[in-house]
Scaffold this motif. Structure first.
Motif, mmCIF file in Angstrom:
data_model
loop_
_atom_site.group_PDB
_atom_site.id
_atom_site.type_symbol
_atom_site.label_atom_id
_atom_site.label_comp_id
_atom_site.label_asym_id
_atom_site.label_seq_id
_atom_site.Cartn_x
_atom_site.Cartn_y
_atom_site.Cartn_z
ATOM 1 N N PRO A 12 30.311 45.183 36.378
ATOM 2 C CA PRO A 12 29.120 44.796 37.158
ATOM 3 C C PRO A 12 29.521 44.153 38.489
ATOM 4 C CG PRO A 12 28.912 44.054 34.900
ATOM 5 C CD PRO A 12 30.291 44.589 35.045
ATOM 6 N N GLN A 13 28.619 44.242 39.434
ATOM 7 C CA GLN A 13 28.891 43.747 40.777
ATOM 8 C C GLN A 13 29.248 42.263 40.777
ATOM 9 O OE1 GLN A 13 25.593 44.313 43.411
ATOM 10 N NE2 GLN A 13 26.794 43.878 45.235
ATOM 11 N N THR A 14 28.631 41.498 39.892
ATOM 12 C CA THR A 14 28.921 40.062 39.854
ATOM 13 C C THR A 14 30.377 39.799 39.456
ATOM 14 O OG1 THR A 14 28.045 40.003 37.599
ATOM 15 C CG2 THR A 14 26.545 39.362 39.388
ATOM 16 N N LEU A 15 30.890 40.524 38.476
ATOM 17 C CA LEU A 15 32.284 40.350 38.075
ATOM 18 C C LEU A 15 33.238 40.894 39.122
ATOM 19 C CD1 LEU A 15 32.467 41.072 34.238
ATOM 20 C CD2 LEU A 15 32.918 38.946 35.430
ATOM 21 N N TYR A 16 32.864 41.983 39.759
ATOM 22 C CA TYR A 16 33.698 42.569 40.812
ATOM 23 C C TYR A 16 33.862 41.590 41.975
ATOM 24 C CZ TYR A 16 35.091 45.709 44.592
ATOM 25 O OH TYR A 16 35.745 46.278 45.651
ATOM 26 N N ILE A 17 32.762 40.992 42.415
ATOM 27 C CA ILE A 17 32.826 40.035 43.517
ATOM 28 C C ILE A 17 33.565 38.775 43.066
ATOM 29 C CG2 ILE A 17 31.446 38.581 45.050
ATOM 30 C CD1 ILE A 17 29.342 40.833 45.006
ATOM 31 N N ALA A 18 33.387 38.366 41.821
ATOM 32 C CA ALA A 18 34.103 37.200 41.303
ATOM 33 C C ALA A 18 35.612 37.444 41.310
ATOM 34 C CB ALA A 18 33.624 36.860 39.894
ATOM 35 N N PHE A 24 41.068 35.811 46.499
ATOM 36 C CA PHE A 24 41.064 35.187 47.816
ATOM 37 C C PHE A 24 41.368 33.693 47.716
ATOM 38 C CE2 PHE A 24 38.635 33.114 51.276
ATOM 39 C CZ PHE A 24 39.349 33.630 52.350
ATOM 40 N N GLN A 25 40.636 32.997 46.838
ATOM 41 C CA GLN A 25 40.852 31.558 46.683
ATOM 42 C C GLN A 25 42.235 31.262 46.096
ATOM 43 O OE1 GLN A 25 37.471 30.328 44.298
ATOM 44 N NE2 GLN A 25 36.476 29.486 46.104
ATOM 45 N N GLY A 26 42.668 32.078 45.150
ATOM 46 C CA GLY A 26 43.988 31.867 44.554
ATOM 47 C C GLY A 26 45.108 32.077 45.554
ATOM 48 N N GLY A 27 44.990 33.110 46.376
ATOM 49 C CA GLY A 27 46.004 33.368 47.395
ATOM 50 C C GLY A 27 46.073 32.257 48.427
ATOM 51 N N ALA A 49 46.983 29.426 40.666
ATOM 52 C CA ALA A 49 47.614 30.341 39.707
ATOM 53 C C ALA A 49 46.633 30.743 38.611
ATOM 54 C CB ALA A 49 48.847 29.689 39.112
ATOM 55 N N GLY A 50 45.821 29.796 38.154
ATOM 56 C CA GLY A 50 44.813 30.109 37.139
ATOM 57 C C GLY A 50 43.794 31.116 37.631
ATOM 58 N N LYS A 51 43.381 30.993 38.891
ATOM 59 C CA LYS A 51 42.419 31.949 39.446
ATOM 60 C C LYS A 51 43.025 33.334 39.554
ATOM 61 C CE LYS A 51 39.476 28.721 41.902
ATOM 62 N NZ LYS A 51 38.955 28.232 43.177
ATOM 63 N N LEU A 52 44.293 33.414 39.961
ATOM 64 C CA LEU A 52 44.936 34.726 40.067
ATOM 65 C C LEU A 52 45.106 35.379 38.698
ATOM 66 C CD1 LEU A 52 47.638 33.917 42.765
ATOM 67 C CD2 LEU A 52 45.544 35.245 43.072
ATOM 68 N N VAL A 53 45.513 34.606 37.715
ATOM 69 C CA VAL A 53 45.689 35.138 36.357
ATOM 70 C C VAL A 53 44.340 35.556 35.776
ATOM 71 C CG1 VAL A 53 46.342 34.497 34.003
ATOM 72 C CG2 VAL A 53 47.829 33.901 35.919
ATOM 73 N N ALA A 54 43.325 34.732 35.972
ATOM 74 C CA ALA A 54 41.997 35.065 35.444
ATOM 75 C C ALA A 54 41.432 36.313 36.110
ATOM 76 C CB ALA A 54 41.048 33.891 35.643
ATOM 77 N N ALA A 55 41.609 36.444 37.408
ATOM 78 C CA ALA A 55 41.106 37.630 38.112
ATOM 79 C C ALA A 55 41.781 38.900 37.604
ATOM 80 C CB ALA A 55 41.320 37.491 39.618
ATOM 81 N N TYR A 56 43.085 38.839 37.409
ATOM 82 C CA TYR A 56 43.807 40.001 36.891
ATOM 83 C C TYR A 56 43.367 40.331 35.464
ATOM 84 C CZ TYR A 56 47.640 43.104 35.661
ATOM 85 O OH TYR A 56 48.376 44.183 35.244
ATOM 86 N N GLY A 69 38.590 32.075 33.499
ATOM 87 C CA GLY A 69 37.937 32.112 34.807
ATOM 88 C C GLY A 69 36.823 31.085 34.923
ATOM 89 N N VAL A 70 36.038 30.935 33.882
ATOM 90 C CA VAL A 70 34.942 29.957 33.906
ATOM 91 C C VAL A 70 35.506 28.538 33.965
ATOM 92 C CG1 VAL A 70 33.037 28.991 32.572
ATOM 93 C CG2 VAL A 70 33.270 31.464 32.778
ATOM 94 N N VAL A 71 36.528 28.260 33.178
ATOM 95 C CA VAL A 71 37.127 26.919 33.181
ATOM 96 C C VAL A 71 37.763 26.614 34.533
ATOM 97 C CG1 VAL A 71 38.987 25.529 32.180
ATOM 98 C CG2 VAL A 71 37.467 26.822 30.692
ATOM 99 N N ILE A 72 38.517 27.565 35.066
ATOM 100 C CA ILE A 72 39.192 27.361 36.354
ATOM 101 C C ILE A 72 38.186 27.257 37.493
ATOM 102 C CG2 ILE A 72 40.661 28.562 38.038
ATOM 103 C CD1 ILE A 72 42.260 27.124 35.930
ATOM 104 N N ALA A 73 37.067 27.963 37.392
ATOM 105 C CA ALA A 73 36.040 27.868 38.432
ATOM 106 C C ALA A 73 35.281 26.553 38.357
ATOM 107 C CB ALA A 73 35.074 29.042 38.323
#
Length: 127
Positions: A12-18, A24-27, A49-56, A69-73
């Protein structure tokens, strides 16, 4: 073996944008932690690092990645609110753009489409 992807456009678009926002934020967080532009370097490094791992993981539909992802956000928002309550309300406005991006990321992850799609992962085939 299924190929791994960095970004999953079939979600879904919401997960894609997330996913894009987390990358972006992780980098940027890793960059700021490496050059020492932030006072809380270890905290910034862990969150980035948590954001990058969660995104992947979300891109590859891993069950644990959505929860991470929810916890890191939510963690930066909670820390900022804790600092504002214990010290001074001025902490809330120290980085208003960053706060808006953190709130947007959490809203994208907790959106109805994102939650219902991740329910599919629990019933589905992936671990």
């Amino acid at each position: 073996m299924e190929p791994r992807v960095w970004v999953n456009r079939h979600q879904p678009q919401t997960l894609y944008i997330a996913q894009l926002l987390m990358y972006f934020q992780g980098g940027l967080g890793l960059l700021f932690a490496v050059i020492g532009a932030r006072a809380l370097t270890l905290y910034t490094l862990v969150i980035a690092a948590g954001k990058l791992v969660a995104a992947y993981g979300i891109a590859n539909e891993m069950r644990w990645a959505y929860k991470l992802g929810v916890v890191i956000a939510a963690l930066p928002i909670l820390v900022l609110l804790l600092l504002a309550v214990t010290n001074d309300v001025g902490w809330l406005w120290a980085d208003p753009i960053g706060l808006l991006f953190d709130i947007a990321l959490l809203a994208l992850l907790l959106h109805t489409h994102s939650r219902s799609y991740q329910q599919y992962w629990r019933r589905g085939k992936r671990g």
